[in-house]
Design an enzyme around this catalytic site. Sequence first.
Site, short mmCIF file in Angstrom:
data_model
loop_
_atom_site.label_atom_id
_atom_site.label_comp_id
_atom_site.label_asym_id
_atom_site.label_seq_id
_atom_site.Cartn_x
_atom_site.Cartn_y
_atom_site.Cartn_z
N CYS A 101 -12.00 5.84 -45.90
CA CYS A 101 -10.84 5.41 -46.69
C CYS A 101 -11.20 4.67 -47.98
CB CYS A 101 -9.92 4.56 -45.82
SG CYS A 101 -10.79 3.33 -44.84
N HIS A 135 -5.93 -0.90 -48.88
CA HIS A 135 -7.20 -1.52 -49.24
C HIS A 135 -7.20 -1.83 -50.74
CE1 HIS A 135 -8.55 -0.50 -45.36
NE2 HIS A 135 -9.38 0.48 -45.62
#
Length: 331
Positions: free
Chosen positions: A131, A238
Amino acid sequence: MEKFNIAVVGATGMVGRTFLKVLEERNLPIENFYVFASKRSAGNTLTFNNKEYTVLELNEASFTDYKIDIALFSAGGGTSLKFAPIAAKSGCIVIDNSSAWRMDPNVPLVVPEVNAPDILKHNGIIANPNCSTIQAVVALNPLHKAYDINRIIYTTFQAVSGAGMGGYNDLSEGLKGNPPTKFPHPIAGNCLPHIDVFLDNGYTKEEIKMVEETRKILHAPELKITATTVRVPVFDSHSESINVEFNKSFELTELVETLKNGEGIILEDDVQNNIYPLALNAAGKDEVFVGRIRRDESVESGVNLWVVADNIRKGAATNAVQIAEWIIKNV
Ligand code: A2P
């Protein structure tokens, strides 16, 4: 239009459920749809496009029994290691979200905005990157093409959803004062410089994934990269501080324009008005948000970026579904 038999393996998990959501939203041409998980949740039902689907237990015969064309896997590395080759052998194309196959030279590692044509080299398995790497390379690819990147320093601020339901529970329970069960320390009110396991060189596996996967996706095996990955008390999305050094010189306004025109990027860079990418705003979106773009004045040609994306969507499910869409269109 041709329609496909599509399966989700690990459909009951955090990424698996988002696979279903993204597949619904993007309206893929699906003939038959199947959801697989372990014995634990076999028999439960999941809703997809307003229809109930019974969760099936994954086994060696699943892919031939149901003549599956494309399978999206997010059921852990062990399941991928065992079942992806079985699926591929039956003629199914696997798009695998685990780290099991990413660095295999016979497996393309793909972020469609960056290296979609690598898909053509597949042998039945295509890997979805980590990710943190996905959102980073979406931002870096246009800059690499324009200015030839020499070195990257990554510092990440990663959401607890990246650690699955266990990570989510540690933060929500921790906020009520309860001890962690997933992480080795409390995550509420804390930052943990520890994602995935520690390796002999003192780095975590997450950090090395970012180094190796960035090189593979950008086709730049010699690129100098270092990373520090940190788990922070954020539920979703994130955030990353990325310091980049180039071999070529650049004009900052032109670099900003290059990013603005980059595929899959939304620029949020207006500090006079306190506008910059934020985890809370990126959550639920499919794009990569870039801001705080400023020259690194300590080197000849360098820039600092702040890059944010939804780690479960663009960092996992959306990227995998984009790969499936590319296959449907081009292969
Ligand atoms: P199950 O619900 O039956 O445990 P997460 O990463 O959010 O923990 O999700 C992991 C997913 O992988 C779940 O859907 C889980 O199913 C699935 N899974 C775990 N082990 C297996 C296995 N051996 N075969 C198939 N699916 C598995």
